[in-house]
Design an enzyme around this catalytic site. Structure first.
Site, PDB file in Angstrom:
ATOM      1  N   CYS A  54     141.823  -7.336  56.402  1.00  0.00           N
ATOM      2  CA  CYS A  54     140.926  -7.663  55.281  1.00  0.00           C
ATOM      3  C   CYS A  54     141.120  -9.074  54.727  1.00  0.00           C
ATOM      4  O   CYS A  54     140.459  -9.455  53.779  1.00  0.00           O
ATOM      5  CB  CYS A  54     141.094  -6.639  54.167  1.00  0.00           C
ATOM      6  SG  CYS A  54     142.701  -6.724  53.330  1.00  0.00           S
ATOM      7  N   CYS A  97     149.004  -2.828  53.060  1.00  0.00           N
ATOM      8  CA  CYS A  97     148.182  -3.776  52.309  1.00  0.00           C
ATOM      9  C   CYS A  97     147.562  -3.030  51.128  1.00  0.00           C
ATOM     10  O   CYS A  97     146.960  -1.966  51.299  1.00  0.00           O
ATOM     11  CB  CYS A  97     147.103  -4.343  53.223  1.00  0.00           C
ATOM     12  SG  CYS A  97     145.886  -5.362  52.363  1.00  0.00           S
ATOM     13  N   CYS A 100     143.430  -2.861  51.692  1.00  0.00           N
ATOM     14  CA  CYS A 100     142.766  -2.039  52.713  1.00  0.00           C
ATOM     15  C   CYS A 100     143.626  -0.889  53.216  1.00  0.00           C
ATOM     16  O   CYS A 100     143.188  -0.133  54.078  1.00  0.00           O
ATOM     17  CB  CYS A 100     142.315  -2.906  53.888  1.00  0.00           C
ATOM     18  SG  CYS A 100     143.652  -3.494  54.952  1.00  0.00           S
ATOM     19  N   CYS A 122     160.019  -5.584  57.106  1.00  0.00           N
ATOM     20  CA  CYS A 122     159.931  -5.637  58.564  1.00  0.00           C
ATOM     21  C   CYS A 122     158.463  -5.410  58.918  1.00  0.00           C
ATOM     22  O   CYS A 122     157.961  -4.291  58.813  1.00  0.00           O
ATOM     23  CB  CYS A 122     160.840  -4.562  59.151  1.00  0.00           C
ATOM     24  SG  CYS A 122     160.959  -4.584  60.922  1.00  0.00           S
TER      25      CYS A 122
END
Length: 139
Positions: A54, A97, A100, A122
């Site tokens: 996104c 995220c 999104c 990570c």
């Protein structure tokens, strides 16, 4: 307090249309790339790392460090850009995220890397894209 990113919602078909098969496997199906194979593992240029799905800015390059784990490692995300969810077994914490809900990887704490947060995000290289410093105003 930082503003939350805009929420990006797409159907599975819409995600498949904009992501490569490997990006879809990792971002949408919570997969993991093989260690040492990612484009950004040994990459240390100045700029911002965005969500590949996104385009939401996630990490400053100044928070990236060489952990030796085989995946890009960051000690801190941009404020409000990353959500954390403990795995059901309690051993790891997934990072996604915030815009999104794309799977980025996992965050680990207390490993002794000596960074300011004592954390290691990570992150799968496939989950992120890079914007060089000259085109970014967040650094």
């Amino acid at each position: 307090m930082a503003a939350s990113p805009l929420v990006v919602q797409k159907t599975e078909e819409e995600w498949r249309a904009v992501l490569s098969p490997e990006q879809f496997r990792i971002l949408r199906q919570k997969g993991t790339e093989k260690p040492g194979t990612g484009e950004y593992d040994k990459f240390f240029e100045e700029g911002i790392f965005d969500c590949v799905g996104c385009k939401t800015p996630l990490y400053k390059s100044t928070t990236k460090f060489d952990s030796g784990c085989g995946w890009p490692a960051f000690f801190e995300g941009l404020p409000g850009a990353i959500n954390r969810t403990p795995d059901p077994d309690g051993r790891r914490t997934e990072i996604t995220c915030a815009a999104c809900d794309g799977h980025l990887g996992h965050v680990f704490k207390g490993e002794g890397y000596g960074n300011p947060t004592d954390e290691r995000h990570c992150v799968n290289s496939v989950s992120i894209s890079f914007n060089p410093a000259k085109s970014s105003s967040i650094i």
